[in-house]
Write a protein that holds these residues in place. Structure first.
Motif, PDB file in Angstrom:
ATOM      1  N   GLY A 178       0.773  -1.219  -0.113  1.00  0.00           N
ATOM      2  CA  GLY A 178      -0.010  -0.034  -0.054  1.00  0.00           C
ATOM      3  C   GLY A 178       0.814   1.098  -0.007  1.00  0.00           C
ATOM      4  N   GLU A 179       1.900   1.239  -0.339  1.00  0.00           N
ATOM      5  CA  GLU A 179       2.987   2.307  -0.260  1.00  0.00           C
ATOM      6  C   GLU A 179       2.612   3.405  -1.305  1.00  0.00           C
ATOM      7  N   MET A 180       1.954   2.858  -2.435  1.00  0.00           N
ATOM      8  CA  MET A 180       1.384   3.980  -3.395  1.00  0.00           C
ATOM      9  C   MET A 180      -0.146   4.357  -3.380  1.00  0.00           C
ATOM     10  N   GLY A 216      -0.615   5.515  -8.131  1.00  0.00           N
ATOM     11  CA  GLY A 216      -1.763   5.298  -7.110  1.00  0.00           C
ATOM     12  C   GLY A 216      -1.896   6.660  -6.400  1.00  0.00           C
ATOM     13  N   THR A 217      -3.078   6.622  -5.236  1.00  0.00           N
ATOM     14  CA  THR A 217      -3.338   7.822  -4.856  1.00  0.00           C
ATOM     15  C   THR A 217      -2.393   8.421  -3.902  1.00  0.00           C
ATOM     16  N   LYS A 218      -1.406   7.659  -3.481  1.00  0.00           N
ATOM     17  CA  LYS A 218      -0.225   8.095  -2.804  1.00  0.00           C
ATOM     18  C   LYS A 218       1.274   8.297  -3.419  1.00  0.00           C
ATOM     19  N   THR A 272      10.601   6.113  -7.720  1.00  0.00           N
ATOM     20  CA  THR A 272       9.198   6.219  -7.063  1.00  0.00           C
ATOM     21  C   THR A 272       9.022   7.592  -6.618  1.00  0.00           C
ATOM     22  N   HIS A 273       7.814   7.814  -6.015  1.00  0.00           N
ATOM     23  CA  HIS A 273       7.721   9.358  -5.331  1.00  0.00           C
ATOM     24  C   HIS A 273       8.595   9.244  -4.003  1.00  0.00           C
ATOM     25  N   LYS A 274       9.211   8.207  -3.724  1.00  0.00           N
ATOM     26  CA  LYS A 274      10.190   8.340  -2.642  1.00  0.00           C
ATOM     27  C   LYS A 274      11.616   8.570  -3.129  1.00  0.00           C
TER      28      LYS A 274
END
Length: 369
Positions: free
Chosen positions: A182-184, A286-288, A306-308
């Motif tokens: 669920g990290e994304m 994804g939403t995150k 990634t976003h990270k």
């Protein structure tokens, strides 16, 4: 929230990537391969083209698998392979003598790396000898043939695996972990592209009776398979379109195909594959957050972010990790997710059939399942 280690262990492939040194021998740990297993999986390669050579070279650093035999229809290749890989005369077969494999204890599994449309015949022939089978992707040229291959192996009591090397690849596995954890957030959209400019116009990949199809069969399968493991769902429908800019070169097979897959959770995956343009990208949002890999499917090195921030996973020889992982499956009964068995290959073949049907019906939505 599960930890990264928990996820990898639950998927049947875990121990920590972070502890790895970047050597080929150590990369087997990235997939949770048993250390120093006994005995090793004894492998014969069937079809000695360029990819078989790549697999043979990669197996030099395997810990759990060893090349012990070959099956070839080209006698001139035998002396070269014998010398290079120290193969015994009794472990060398032609297509005509394949049936004699059943009496050879030095071979546990045959890896079928012949043209796509021959997989069906060759897998069934190998299964009849009582040997396990690995077949290169795509599993077959039609879903019907894939089903027949599964039945033949089940009847013979042998395992059937498909050469989904990306299922063992560390960057790919980390992306799957992030999505499962669920990290994304909730996955919203997927874009997958894979294509290249194909060369020699006389090669078997451009002949339908050998290849079964064109870019979709060869490299488009990466895109649709990735859409399935990114969403962790099976698609409900597919639509597809074909473009052909060189009708002479691509007279018998598809050149460029775009296709869309609709999944139960609402995600639509937009995919494209081509034999006439270089493209290679996996993107999921994804939403995150998001993930992007490019290169995403070729032999590497794979690169991603990634976003990270950047993804930093071990750089591996894919086929080494794959063959050690498959040894664990065959010898030790390991399971893994995403799967690499015949049923995984069959699911992709059903989608490929539907893509071609949609093209024949000029982009009509085809319901799956």
């Amino acid at each position: 929230m599960s930890t990264r280690r928990d996820f990898l262990q639950n998927m049947g492939l875990g121990i920590g990537f972070a502890s790895l040194a970047p050597t080929l021998l150590q990369t087997t740990q990235a997939a949770g391969i048993s250390q120093n297993p006994a005995p090793k999986l004894r492998v014969a390669l069937m079809g000695l083209g360029s990819y078989a050579t790549r697999v043979a070279e990669a197996m030099k650093t395997c810990q759990s698998a060893v090349l012990t035999g070959i099956v070839t229809g080209t006698p001139a290749k035998i002396p070269v392979w014998k010398e290079k890989y120290a193969l015994a005369d009794k472990n060398i077969y032609s297509y005509e003598t394949l049936g004699e494999l059943k009496n050879n204890p030095d071979i546990d599994v045959v890896y079928v790396i012949t043209p796509n449309s021959l997989h069906h015949t060759h897998v069934i022939q190998v299964a009849a000898t009582g040997k396990h089978v690995i077949t290169e992707k795509p599993m077959a040229d039609t879903a019907k043939h894939a089903e027949e291959m599964i039945k033949a192996c089940e009847k013979a009591g042998v395992k059937l695996l498909v050469g989904y090397r990306m299922h063992f690849e560390p960057y790919t596995r980390e992306v799957i972990r992030m999505l499962r954890d669920g990290e994304m957030g909730t996955l919203m959209h997927v874009d997958n592209y894979m294509g290249f400019r194909i060369g020699d116009p006389t090669q078997w990949r451009l002949k339908k009776d050998l290849a079964g199809g064109g870019a979709l069969m060869d490299v488009g399968v990466y895109c649709l398979n990735a859409a399935r493991y990114l969403t962790n769902e099976e698609p409900l429908w597919v639509t597809a379109q074909e473009t052909k800019t060189d009708p002479v070169k691509f007279k018998e097979v598809d050149e460029t195909i775009t296709f869309q897959l609709g999944f139960p959770g609402g995600v639509i995956a937009s995919c494209a594959t081509s034999y006439n343009v270089n493209l290679e990208r996996l993107y999921a949002v994804g939403t995150k957050g998001f993930v992007e890999m490019s290169p995403a499917y070729s032999y590497g090195p794979i690169k991603g972010r990634t976003h990270k921030g950047p993804l930093n996973e071990p750089v591996v020889t894919h086929q080494t990790l794959q063959m050690d992982g498959m040894a664990d499956i065959i010898l030790n009964g390991k399971t893994m997710t995403p799967a690499v068995d015949g049923y995984e290959g069959l699911r992709d073949m059903k989608i490929i059939d539907a893509i071609y049907e949609s093209i024949r019906k000029k982009g009509v939505k085809i319901q799956l399942g």
